[in-house]
Design a protein around this motif. Sequence first.
Motif, mmCIF file in Angstrom:
data_model
loop_
_atom_site.group_PDB
_atom_site.id
_atom_site.type_symbol
_atom_site.label_atom_id
_atom_site.label_comp_id
_atom_site.label_asym_id
_atom_site.label_seq_id
_atom_site.Cartn_x
_atom_site.Cartn_y
_atom_site.Cartn_z
ATOM 1 N N ASP A 121 -36.978 12.190 -8.288
ATOM 2 C CA ASP A 121 -36.800 13.390 -9.112
ATOM 3 C C ASP A 121 -37.299 14.587 -8.314
ATOM 4 O OD1 ASP A 121 -36.716 15.412 -10.968
ATOM 5 O OD2 ASP A 121 -37.998 14.400 -12.443
ATOM 6 N N LEU A 122 -36.391 15.450 -7.926
ATOM 7 C CA LEU A 122 -36.769 16.607 -7.114
ATOM 8 C C LEU A 122 -37.496 17.680 -7.921
ATOM 9 C CD1 LEU A 122 -33.583 16.924 -4.874
ATOM 10 C CD2 LEU A 122 -35.890 16.349 -4.119
ATOM 11 N N THR A 131 -44.599 14.895 5.270
ATOM 12 C CA THR A 131 -45.335 15.529 6.361
ATOM 13 C C THR A 131 -45.750 14.447 7.360
ATOM 14 O OG1 THR A 131 -47.467 15.247 5.256
ATOM 15 C CG2 THR A 131 -46.244 17.275 4.788
ATOM 16 N N HIS A 132 -46.218 14.877 8.534
ATOM 17 C CA HIS A 132 -46.840 13.973 9.499
ATOM 18 C C HIS A 132 -48.199 14.565 9.844
ATOM 19 C CE1 HIS A 132 -42.932 11.873 11.124
ATOM 20 N NE2 HIS A 132 -43.388 11.346 9.999
ATOM 21 N N THR A 133 -49.221 14.206 9.071
ATOM 22 C CA THR A 133 -50.492 14.917 9.167
ATOM 23 C C THR A 133 -51.547 14.220 10.002
ATOM 24 O OG1 THR A 133 -51.189 13.881 7.090
ATOM 25 C CG2 THR A 133 -50.166 16.047 6.939
ATOM 26 N N GLY A 134 -51.424 12.924 10.252
ATOM 27 C CA GLY A 134 -52.484 12.233 10.983
ATOM 28 C C GLY A 134 -53.689 11.948 10.089
ATOM 29 N N THR A 149 -46.899 30.405 6.791
ATOM 30 C CA THR A 149 -46.498 29.797 5.520
ATOM 31 C C THR A 149 -47.738 29.328 4.760
ATOM 32 O OG1 THR A 149 -46.227 27.646 6.619
ATOM 33 C CG2 THR A 149 -44.275 29.039 6.444
ATOM 34 N N ASP A 150 -47.547 28.981 3.495
ATOM 35 C CA ASP A 150 -48.672 28.529 2.673
ATOM 36 C C ASP A 150 -48.407 27.144 2.068
ATOM 37 O OD1 ASP A 150 -46.727 29.157 0.871
ATOM 38 O OD2 ASP A 150 -47.930 30.561 -0.311
ATOM 39 N N HIS A 151 -47.553 26.366 2.722
ATOM 40 C CA HIS A 151 -47.233 25.022 2.235
ATOM 41 C C HIS A 151 -47.367 24.040 3.392
ATOM 42 C CE1 HIS A 151 -43.438 25.655 4.356
ATOM 43 N NE2 HIS A 151 -43.292 26.787 3.684
ATOM 44 N N GLU A 152 -47.260 22.760 3.083
ATOM 45 C CA GLU A 152 -47.362 21.734 4.110
ATOM 46 C C GLU A 152 -46.216 21.874 5.108
ATOM 47 O OE1 GLU A 152 -50.063 19.897 4.249
ATOM 48 O OE2 GLU A 152 -50.689 20.945 2.431
ATOM 49 N N TYR A 153 -46.390 21.262 6.292
ATOM 50 C CA TYR A 153 -45.355 21.286 7.328
ATOM 51 C C TYR A 153 -44.589 19.967 7.255
ATOM 52 C CZ TYR A 153 -43.085 21.918 11.851
ATOM 53 O OH TYR A 153 -42.156 22.064 12.863
ATOM 54 N N PHE A 154 -43.292 20.059 6.944
ATOM 55 C CA PHE A 154 -42.492 18.885 6.658
ATOM 56 C C PHE A 154 -41.682 18.450 7.872
ATOM 57 C CE2 PHE A 154 -43.208 20.982 2.588
ATOM 58 C CZ PHE A 154 -43.673 19.921 1.825
ATOM 59 N N HIS A 201 -39.423 25.071 -1.087
ATOM 60 C CA HIS A 201 -38.484 24.373 -1.974
ATOM 61 C C HIS A 201 -38.426 22.876 -1.676
ATOM 62 C CE1 HIS A 201 -37.162 28.335 -3.201
ATOM 63 N NE2 HIS A 201 -36.888 28.639 -1.955
ATOM 64 N N ILE A 202 -39.451 22.353 -1.001
ATOM 65 C CA ILE A 202 -39.475 20.942 -0.619
ATOM 66 C C ILE A 202 -40.534 20.204 -1.431
ATOM 67 C CG2 ILE A 202 -39.864 19.300 1.264
ATOM 68 C CD1 ILE A 202 -38.896 21.397 3.212
ATOM 69 N N LYS A 203 -40.143 19.075 -1.983
ATOM 70 C CA LYS A 203 -41.085 18.188 -2.665
ATOM 71 C C LYS A 203 -41.596 17.165 -1.663
ATOM 72 C CE LYS A 203 -41.532 14.746 -6.337
ATOM 73 N NZ LYS A 203 -40.972 14.203 -7.589
ATOM 74 N N GLU A 204 -42.911 16.985 -1.622
ATOM 75 C CA GLU A 204 -43.493 16.048 -0.662
ATOM 76 C C GLU A 204 -43.406 14.619 -1.187
ATOM 77 O OE1 GLU A 204 -47.589 15.301 1.932
ATOM 78 O OE2 GLU A 204 -47.460 16.989 0.521
#
Length: 277
Positions: A121-122, A131-134, A149-154, A201-204
């Motif tokens: 469900d988007l 993301t690839h956060t380690g 930006t103020d969101h995660e890096y996808f 506009h991206i859901k993690e």
Amino acid sequence: MPIDVLVTLNENYMEPLKVMLTSLHHNNLEENFRIWVIHESIGPKKMSDLKKLTDYFGWELHNEQITKNWLDKAPTIKRYPKEMYFRLLCGEILPQDVKKVIYLDPDILVINPINDLWEVDLEGNMIAAATHTGITNLTSEINKIRLGTDHEYFNSGVMLLDLEKTRANVNLEDILGVIEKHGAELLLPDQDVLNFLYGKHIKEVPEEIWNYDTRKAVSYYARSLSKHDLQWVISNTVILHFCGQPKPWNPNSDSRFTALYLHYMQLLTRLEKNFLG
């Protein structure tokens, strides 16, 4: 209803693509897929070989070849391959009756059922990605500063896209504007553009399930307090993503997942030898 899967690539990745599709088939026997291949210059022989494979699996293959003048305005040097634009602009390229699609890089294995990603469900978002956060979130924090930006890096290698929303919001002019204004700052251009323009506009979705970076097995293990060991990965992870170099099909690859990749390569070789001619 079939699951729509998108790939954008050139001839250099056709063999890895066939390995990826072999893994998708073997771990999703109950599913039907439509495979959409967006490209500019893959030759008829390679497309014919790919169609033999998808026909054997009982899937539809759609050959979406782009005309050479479609991206006349866009920079297409090595840092900005045309496949980058095809991925971001897939809503304009695919038929209007395709409402959503799973995009997959060819350098992956699908080792468990993928239907749960298709059914995500988007919640009003345009894309689902990981993301690839380690071990820490340091990578995302650096990219927030770098891109403002103020969101995660996808990561853009695995995405579920709502094409009705991408058709309304993603356009070539915006992409070219980011490249013109911030080109020198873009380290991974397609991924940076995705995050800069559309990250909000991206859901993690969980990377350890849907976009497991095979270089970072130790990080996943540590971050999960030893829960995500190899047995857990084989039982729970759906997508293994062979980011970086060397790729698992290269002779000098010796990661803990290389043997698994070579297993699917061998399955493909047997299929081609014994059934596909």
